[in-house]
Design a protein around this motif. Structure first.
Motif, mmCIF file in Angstrom:
data_model
loop_
_atom_site.group_PDB
_atom_site.id
_atom_site.type_symbol
_atom_site.label_atom_id
_atom_site.label_comp_id
_atom_site.label_asym_id
_atom_site.label_seq_id
_atom_site.Cartn_x
_atom_site.Cartn_y
_atom_site.Cartn_z
ATOM 1 N N LYS A 65 1.371 1.881 -5.327
ATOM 2 C CA LYS A 65 1.624 0.775 -6.250
ATOM 3 C C LYS A 65 2.784 -0.099 -5.789
ATOM 4 C CE LYS A 65 -0.131 3.107 -10.394
ATOM 5 N NZ LYS A 65 0.201 3.580 -11.767
ATOM 6 N N GLU A 66 3.819 0.527 -5.213
ATOM 7 C CA GLU A 66 5.002 -0.238 -4.824
ATOM 8 C C GLU A 66 4.698 -1.209 -3.678
ATOM 9 O OE1 GLU A 66 8.326 2.234 -4.023
ATOM 10 O OE2 GLU A 66 8.370 3.118 -6.034
ATOM 11 N N SER A 67 4.050 -0.733 -2.649
ATOM 12 C CA SER A 67 3.746 -1.591 -1.497
ATOM 13 C C SER A 67 2.415 -2.310 -1.648
ATOM 14 C CB SER A 67 3.721 -0.759 -0.220
ATOM 15 O OG SER A 67 2.678 0.212 -0.268
ATOM 16 N N ARG A 68 1.671 -1.963 -2.692
ATOM 17 C CA ARG A 68 0.336 -2.523 -2.933
ATOM 18 C C ARG A 68 -0.533 -2.382 -1.682
ATOM 19 N NH1 ARG A 68 -1.103 -5.166 -7.091
ATOM 20 N NH2 ARG A 68 -2.576 -6.482 -5.912
ATOM 21 N N SER A 69 -0.515 -1.188 -1.150
ATOM 22 C CA SER A 69 -1.325 -0.907 0.037
ATOM 23 C C SER A 69 -2.114 0.373 -0.175
ATOM 24 C CB SER A 69 -0.434 -0.767 1.278
ATOM 25 O OG SER A 69 0.412 0.363 1.160
#
Length: 207
Positions: A65-69
């Motif tokens: 979720k943080e890096s959206r990867s």
């Protein structure tokens, strides 16, 4: 009249290019048809739903979720990428494939070819669509090295310790759009019972 025939020819050419693209929108993975719809990008790249496709291959998919990867892993090799960025990273190296992953109605899509480019997976195409098939893991081994020679039937690799390995590549599935170039890094998959016969050759991104 001449203008009419030019318009007719242009229409025929447009239809001619549209048919192959439409034929690529169906895909079977490990004998199971992909349920979510596929689509072909404007650049002609077949895009497949990441989570469903990877799941049918038995791979794990993790969303950060943080890096959206997202990261795909088969237990040995991991591949990471993010929506909107034509950047696919594995083993600390990143390559571009000419098409970025896309989010459509909450579903992440990526080029279908990523599985055959990074994993021991074959990708075939016929009139009915695409087929992804993972190589049997039983007795499957791999080695990574730099190409010293790529003759018609043989491939010579220089391993990290400096030793040379020779593989027959006549019957190997080769995932290298640009061909096997001298000095490039490749991973060779082979069977324990036939250590000199490559079954799949995968090029690694430069860097």
């Amino acid at each position: 009249m001449k203008r009419f025939f030019m318009m007719l020819l242009a229409g025929a050419m447009t239809l001619g290019f549209a048919v192959p693209a439409a034929a690529q929108t169906a895909m079977t993975v490990e004998g199971t048809a992909v349920a979510q719809p596929l689509y072909v990008s404007e650049s002609g790249v077949t895009m497949a739903p990441v989570r469903e496709t990877a799941g049918l291959l038995g791979y794990r998919v993790v969303w950060d979720k943080e890096s959206r990867s997202v990261t795909i892993s088969d237990g040995t090799l991991s591949l990471s990428f993010a929506p909107g960025a034509d950047a696919y990273t594995s083993r600390g190296r990143t390559r571009q494939l000419g098409m970025a992953p896309e989010l459509k109605e909450g579903v992440l899509y990526a080029p279908a070819e990523i599985y055959s480019l990074y994993y021991p997976v074959t990708l075939t195409q016929n009139d009915s669509g695409l087929t992804l098939t993972a190589l049997s893991k039983e007795g499957l081994e791999q080695v990574t090295g730099i190409i010293e020679d790529a003759a018609m039937y043989n491939l010579v690799l220089r391993l990290e310790d400096g030793t040379l390995r020779v593989f027959g590549k006549e019957n190997a599935d080769v995932s290298a759009a640009e061909g096997l170039l001298l000095g490039s890094t490749v991973t060779v998959y082979y069977r324990t019972e036939a250590p000199r016969a490559a079954v799949k050759i995968v090029t690694q991104p430069a860097g």
